[in-house]
Design a protein around this motif. Structure first.
Motif, PDB file in Angstrom:
ATOM      1  N   LYS A 173      74.057  25.995  61.739  1.00  7.39           N
ATOM      2  CA  LYS A 173      73.407  26.377  62.998  1.00  7.39           C
ATOM      3  C   LYS A 173      73.434  25.215  63.989  1.00  7.39           C
ATOM      4  CE  LYS A 173      70.258  29.793  60.977  1.00  7.39           C
ATOM      5  NZ  LYS A 173      68.847  30.187  60.772  1.00  7.39           N
ATOM      6  N   PRO A 174      73.536  25.508  65.276  1.00  6.37           N
ATOM      7  CA  PRO A 174      73.550  24.438  66.293  1.00  6.37           C
ATOM      8  C   PRO A 174      72.211  23.715  66.356  1.00  6.37           C
ATOM      9  CG  PRO A 174      73.437  26.611  67.330  1.00  6.37           C
ATOM     10  CD  PRO A 174      73.693  26.844  65.882  1.00  6.37           C
ATOM     11  N   ARG A 175      72.256  22.450  66.705  1.00  8.52           N
ATOM     12  CA  ARG A 175      71.041  21.642  66.821  1.00  8.52           C
ATOM     13  C   ARG A 175      71.123  20.799  68.090  1.00  8.52           C
ATOM     14  NH1 ARG A 175      68.545  17.481  62.238  1.00  8.52           N
ATOM     15  NH2 ARG A 175      66.466  17.336  63.124  1.00  8.52           N
ATOM     16  N   GLU A 176      70.024  20.720  68.802  1.00  9.62           N
ATOM     17  CA  GLU A 176      69.995  20.027  70.090  1.00  9.62           C
ATOM     18  C   GLU A 176      69.600  18.556  69.916  1.00  9.62           C
ATOM     19  OE1 GLU A 176      70.840  21.277  73.023  1.00  9.62           O
ATOM     20  OE2 GLU A 176      71.233  23.305  72.264  1.00  9.62           O
ATOM     21  N   TYR A 177      70.300  17.673  70.629  1.00 11.02           N
ATOM     22  CA  TYR A 177      69.964  16.244  70.697  1.00 11.02           C
ATOM     23  C   TYR A 177      70.040  15.814  72.161  1.00 11.02           C
ATOM     24  CZ  TYR A 177      70.888  16.070  65.637  1.00 11.02           C
ATOM     25  OH  TYR A 177      70.874  16.282  64.278  1.00 11.02           O
ATOM     26  N   ASP A 178      69.283  14.790  72.501  1.00 14.42           N
ATOM     27  CA  ASP A 178      69.375  14.210  73.838  1.00 14.42           C
ATOM     28  C   ASP A 178      70.520  13.209  73.867  1.00 14.42           C
ATOM     29  OD1 ASP A 178      67.134  15.617  74.744  1.00 14.42           O
ATOM     30  OD2 ASP A 178      65.776  14.085  73.943  1.00 14.42           O
ATOM     31  N   THR A 179      71.252  13.178  74.963  1.00 16.73           N
ATOM     32  CA  THR A 179      72.313  12.180  75.116  1.00 16.73           C
ATOM     33  C   THR A 179      71.685  10.915  75.673  1.00 16.73           C
ATOM     34  OG1 THR A 179      74.016  13.857  75.454  1.00 16.73           O
ATOM     35  CG2 THR A 179      74.495  11.628  76.238  1.00 16.73           C
TER      36      THR A 179
END
Length: 442
Positions: free
Chosen positions: A215-221
């Protein structure tokens, strides 16, 4: 209670509670020493004297960190990111995005595997490649736990099965220690003995890819380099970077049999960057210091793990643990194989090195395997798997510390919960199952 079991459990519990791994290792070693009857003063002395055993490795990672950050001045990491982003293209294109994910994961898998056998640089590629690709991972919404599992697979499975590079070293140690334990074996038989356990690693990798972390997972750049400007690169600067990397790898390969191979490889690359002008002399000190700081965590853990291992060895409770397991086993082959694998897991989890575990367990496991009637090839499978167990999933192993050092440069990847525990679940459990199967059928 056995000192080794107590020390490892204390270290693991503290680590899981998010206590710094270095502190967890120190507390675990102290508790193990006291439980093992060493006393306060002797425990401290043994721990302190053991710290130097991994000093060369820690310095290697520090210099690699400096070299990796120095390479950013050439623009090579930015060029890697820009090129990969061009391949990815429109992030809204679902099919292309899926293809890009497969391509990136496959690339990291191949490089990780090659780092053990084809170009045996071990984790040296991580601080150079992975931080540069974090932006790409974020763009693709890749779960970094998956990347950690992929890298750990590549850092372990090839040396278990393939007799080249670090695999040759592991196979030679395995054959010599088993022979020294009283059972004559051929090193040529080890790939056949380790084929089934290696298959367990493949199963764990497939579970991680297709089920656990798909599943996709969000991170901050987040910019991990303290600069407001993106590095400008040209054909000349990129050629310089490639020459520096190739020179570093060449020196490392030429000095592979020495402890300081990675140190002098990294220093060679740094010197080339300075001489070429890619890195300014005035900026060099601050840049290299920041790079070394980036790898400081892994260095402190590795040094602490050496002290931990020294205390565990001094207590003599590794032998006591094996003797206790032997008493439980009796003449039960099935139970014997399982308990020997579990003991190997406990020992490696604390020491953090499969290569260092083999000599400790082989001297006692070989007579036990002979007594239980295991064939020579089954004995190789049991001891080879018992040594590799715990390399994944140990807070002190460079097979987990390496991936964390690259994935956490922006502070968004926790060593214990996002590298150690995922790799423990996906690799140690299958290794025990498939190692036990190998012992029973070979």
């Amino acid at each position: 209670m056995n000192a080794v079991v107590a020390a490892v459990l204390i270290m693991l519990i503290l680590s899981a509670l998010r206590v710094n791994v270095t502190i967890a290792l120190i507390v675990g070693a102290f508790a193990g020493g006291i439980i093992g009857g060493l006393g306060v003063e002797e425990t401290i002395n043994v721990f302190s004297s053991g710290l130097g055993d991994n000093a060369t490795v820690a310095l290697s990672y520090a210099t690699l960190g400096g070299f990796a950050l120095a390479l950013t001045k050439t623009g090579l990491p930015d060029a890697v990111v820009d090129g990969t982003l061009r391949i990815i293209g429109n992030s809204n294109d679902t099919k292309k995005k899926a293809f890009s994910k497969v391509l990136v994961v496959l690339l990291i898998l191949v490089i990780s595997c090659f780092s053990q056998n084809v170009i045996p640089v071990h984790i040296a590629f991580i601080p150079i490649l992975i931080p540069a690709l974090l932006k790409v991972f974020n763009e693709l919404h890749l779960d970094r736990r998956l990347i950690a599992c992929v890298m750990t697979f590549g850092l372990i499975t090839p040396y278990m099965f393939i007799p080249a590079g670090f695999g040759k070293i592991y196979h030679d140690i395995l054959a010599k220690t088993v022979t020294a334990g009283g059972l004559k074996v051929n090193v040529e038989d080890i790939p056949a003995a380790m084929a089934i356990p290696a298959l367990g690693m493949v199963v764990g990798l497939l579970i991680a890819i297709f089920f656990s972390y798909r599943k996709p997972r969000e991170y901050d750049t987040i910019e991990y380099i303290e600069t407001n400007e993106k590095a400008q690169y040209s054909k000349r600067s990129l050629i310089t970077a490639v020459v520096a990397v190739l020179a570093a790898l060449t020196v490392q390969l030429l000095t592979l049999d020495t402890e300081g191979a990675m140190i002098f490889g990294a220093i060679t690359g740094i010197i080339i960057l300075l001489i070429s002008g890619a890195m300014n002399f005035k900026e060099a000190d601050e840049l290299l210091t920041n790079g070394m700081r980036m790898m400081a965590f892994i260095g402190f853990v590795i040094i602490s793990a050496a002290g931990f291992a020294a205390v565990m060895t001094k207590t003599g409770d590794v032998e006591s643990l094996v003797a206790y397991a032997a008493d439980l086993i009796g003449n039960n082959q099935s139970l014997g194989a399982l308990l020997m694998l579990i003991v190997g897991l406990l020992v490696t989890m604390g020491i953090g090195s499969s290569f260092s575990t083999l000599p400790i367990i082989a001297a006692i496991f070989v007579p036990l395997c002979v007594q239980l009637g295991f064939s020579p090839i089954a004995t190789l499978a049991i001891i080879g798997t018992a040594g590799a167990l715990g390399d994944a999933g140990s807070p002190a192993s460079d097979s987990t510390l390496g991936p964390t050092s690259g994935l956490n440069v922006d502070g968004q990847h926790n060593h214990i919960w996002e590298t150690v525990i995922p790799t423990f679940i996906h690799y140690n459990i299958p290794l025990i199952i498939f190692g036990w199967i190998a012992a029973m059928v070979l």
